[in-house]
Design an enzyme around this catalytic site. Structure first.
Site, short mmCIF file in Angstrom:
data_model
loop_
_atom_site.label_atom_id
_atom_site.label_comp_id
_atom_site.label_asym_id
_atom_site.label_seq_id
_atom_site.Cartn_x
_atom_site.Cartn_y
_atom_site.Cartn_z
N SER A 137 0.83 -1.22 0.00
CA SER A 137 0.00 0.00 0.00
C SER A 137 0.85 1.26 0.00
O SER A 137 1.98 1.27 0.51
CB SER A 137 -0.89 0.02 1.24
N GLU B 58 -3.27 -15.33 0.65
CA GLU B 58 -3.53 -14.56 1.85
C GLU B 58 -5.00 -14.64 2.23
O GLU B 58 -5.36 -14.92 3.36
CB GLU B 58 -3.12 -13.11 1.62
#
Lengths: 354, 387
Positions: free
Chosen positions: B129, B244
């Site tokens: 991010s 994930e």
């Protein structure tokens, strides 16, 4: 440990799915509804010709000797198609129950003609306040003081209790029990009646799983077609997220349903809690999916013309059939509050803890 | 369908259980997010696991694993949570980067990174991010420019869990500065102590550190540190994200143990709580079981050669929403004591439910927000058109 269906199980369900895609389309349902009946004899004959009536009856009693895990995907396909005919109740629940009493001559004779599809049989199970399809059934299994009686429907007083689902035929049944009608005493009947409840709840759940997927599929198809603000409404996140939420419900009801089917024959506190969990999860999925589909269809969703209402109504009917949410939540509670919990007990059986 | 464990699987469970009974620390370790001491205590535990070859049981033996299948991994995880063993400080490495490295890495990269990852010698953070690239991850601006055999990294990464104390990070960088969106991105590893790296902790909702921002100012790393080809970063990240969200980030056992504790809490306070709480407790147990059954179904399918697809997104939505509901039920049971810190004299048996509730609120945000997951489900599972 292998949480997958066999190829044979999936193939059998595919054959049923294809048959129903061919002969049980919404247009077929509407034709039947227009005629005011709940059974299409031509379609029922095709189903019977597949030999499915005896699916869950043991081979030495003339059936196919399949188990719940073999049948569960078939029941899902029936829910998906909104099948009016009583395949799930007759083959999935009543005939295995009748077969349990085949030592009785009348039961054996009735089973024989039911297995070839000449007649259907229904049951007045203490779990259900009404009897399904008593008008077309040859006979009804009735419970009185725990004992099971076999009553020819012609000899019973049956009173129609019209359902919102145009293809459900519900009745109350009055009869005179006698030594002649008795086929099993209470001790003998208790086990088979409990098994019938398990199968009834499991396969009602399976149908609701199918209903849920059908509702999402109808909503998705409409959202791809319907244009607003110059684009298909399915391209907007508000619509996408509604449908995705319903699909998540479906995805997490499925493994519970399949585990419940695989362990049904353990017939213990664990397997019964799993069946009840499946009923609750599939009820939730069907409820969310039906309401979502109506919302996605907009005003059309509230119309008679769009097919979603068939599935909404079947979902409402099955929510309380073979035990409603409160009943099944208590069966879950009986396991949760009285037996060990935790990840090492996911697939536990009573025998291991005896 | 066979829902019984084999004799071999049962024996494996016993082996795991008895090893854990001997080795799991008697006292909970201090948090790995709030102090170096806690972080190093968890690293030491990773080394204990690695010495017993329990670090990552599914990995090949050559990288410190045992070459076991996913069902055995689930059994290991069940016993691990049952034993109350420490959280895995290297989860970004072993659960996310590890499987991705095995799929996309060269033999040299696997040898260099996997062994040190499995042993706990190198703890990993994720650096994807950026301030302007959150849910819209393809808006990544940080650049990695190749100069001979080195990349020069420049940019600003944020919300990076473990980065405060971790050794390495795997980041998404624009290797082609002229590129747009998903194209021209590459996945590159960098040491968090390299010259030009500055890590700044960000206090979380509970006031403690847990994630960080990373400033990269002309950080030089060898081209060897790029995983996969130049410009393939996006696809590799999506494969990582599949793991994930899908299978490894949140073991079902974690929630089944939480559900068991919730039932125990409910039983202790049954007389005081309103009836709706009982239904919520039962629902929490059912949801944890549903998640476990779903993962067994997925693991069976993967073991038979299947691939994880968009259902990874359904998993992420399900467990994150379940986690919140479970903690809300616990706070309802605790009633007026729910707001107390554990240091309060009247705290009694309040446990860690409030901490858990805060953390559960992050669940629908990290690893791809649930809004993004719903888009993925709608577009890839249901076939709805892109916006």
């Amino acid at each position: 440990m292998d949480f997958r269906f066999s190829e044979e199980q999936t193939m059998t369900a595919d054959v049923v799915r294809e048959l129903l895609a061919d002969v049980c389309q919404p247009a077929d349902l509407r034709r039947l509804m227009g005629a005011g009946v709940a059974r299409d004899e031509a379609r029922w004959t095709k189903i019977v010709e597949m030999g499915l009536a005896g699916a869950l009856v043991a081979e030495d009693k003339g059936g196919l000797g399949l188990s719940a895990i073999d049948f569960v995907q078939i029941a899902e396909a029936c829910g998906y198609a909104g099948l009016p005919e009583p395949l799930v109740e007759n083959a999935g629940v009543v005939l295995p129950l009748l077969a349990a009493f085949s030592a009785n001559g009348r039961a054996a004779a009735l089973l024989e003609s039911a297995l070839v599809g000449d007649v259907t049989v229904t049951v007045a199970h203490p779990t259900n306040p009404f009897v399904a399809d008593a008008d077309t059934a040859e006979a009804v299994l009735v419970v009185r003081d725990g004992a099971v009686h076999l009553i020819e429907t012609a000899k019973a007083k049956i009173v129609a209790q019209p359902s919102v689902d145009p293809f459900r035929r519900l009745f109350t049944v009055e009869f005179e029990p006698s030594d002649a009608t008795l086929i099993a005493g209470a001790d003998e009947a208790a086990g088979p009646l409990a098994a019938a409840l398990d199968r009834g709840a499991l396969f009602a759940a399976a149908q609701m799983q199918g209903i849920a997927q059908r509702c999402v599929d109808l909503g998705v198809a409409y959202a791809k077609e319907r244009q607003q603000f110059g684009k298909p409404i399915g391209s907007y996140q508000a619509v996408k997220h509604h449908l995705a939420t319903a699909q998540v419900k479906i995805e997490f009801a499925r493994p519970v349903l399949h585990a419940a089917a695989a362990q049904l024959e353990n017939a213990d506190l664990y397997s019964r809690a799993r069946i009840s969990q499946a009923k609750l999860a599939c009820t939730d999925a069907s409820d969310v999916a039906a309401r979502t589909s109506i919302q996605v269809h907009g005003a059309m969703g509230y119309s008679w013309e769009v097919d979603v209402h068939f599935f909404l109504k079947r979902g409402i009917a099955l929510t309380n059939w073979w035990g409603g949410p409160a009943f099944h939540r208590e069966r879950v509670a009986a396991r949760v509050f009285a037996r060990p919990l935790g990840p090492e007990h996911t697939f536990a059986r009573e025998a291991e803890h005896a | 369908m066979d829902l019984d464990y084999t004799e071999q699987q049962k024996a494996f469970r016993q082996e795991v259980r008895s090893w854990l009974e001997k080795h799991v620390p008697g006292k909970p370790l201090p948090s790995f997010d709030t102090s170096r001491e806690g972080f190093e205590a968890h690293r030491a535990w990773e080394r204990v696991l690695a010495d017993g070859r329990w670090g990552m049981v599914t990995w090949p033996e050559s990288y410190g694993g045992r070459g076991l299948d996913l069902i055995q991994w689930l059994i290991f995880e069940e016993e691990y949570y049952r034993a109350g063993a420490p959280l895995r400080v290297n989860q970004n490495g072993i659960f996310l980067l590890g499987p991705t490295l095995m799929e996309y890495g060269t033999e040299e990269q696997k040898a260099r990174f996997l062994t040190a990852m499995a042993s706990g010698d190198e703890i990993w953070a994720q650096a994807w991010s950026e301030p302007q690239a959150g849910s819209d991850l393809a808006a990544v601006r940080a650049t990695a420019i190749l100069e001979r055999d080195e990349y020069v990294l420049k940019g600003h990464k944020i919300w990076s869990s473990r980065a405060v104390f971790a050794d390495w990070a795997f980041g998404l960088f624009r290797t082609d500065p002229a590129s747009q969106r998903h194209k021209g991105l590459s996945l590159i590893f960098f040491p968090l102590n390299a010259p030009g790296v500055r890590v700044q902790a960000i206090p979380q909702i509970d006031g403690e550190t847990g994630f960080a921002e990373i400033f990269l100012d002309d950080v030089r790393v060898p081209a060897f540190n790029r995983l996969g080809g130049e410009g393939e970063g996006w696809n590799i990240c999506m494969a990582t994200a599949g793991f994930e969200r899908g299978l490894m980030l949140r073991s079902p056992a974690r929630f089944q143990v939480a559900a068991r504790k919730l039932v125990e809490l409910f039983k202790a306070h049954e007389a005081e709580v309103e009836p709706t709480v009982r239904a919520a407790v039962l629902q929490s147990w059912m949801d944890a079981e549903a998640y476990a059954l779903s993962i067994y179904a997925t693991a069976s399918r993967l073991a038979a050669g299947g691939h994880i697809g968009a259902e990874a997104s359904t998993n992420k939505i399900f467990w994150s929403e379940m986690d919140i509901a479970m903690h809300k039920a616990a706070l309802s049971i605790l009633g007026a004591r729910a707001e107390l810190l554990r240091t309060a004299p009247e705290a009694g048996d309040i446990g860690r439910w409030l901490d858990g509730y805060f953390f559960s609120l992050a669940g629908p945000i990290y690893a791809g927000s649930n809004e993004i997951q719903r888009n993925i489900i709608a577009e890839r599972m249901l076939g709805l058109p892109r916006a």
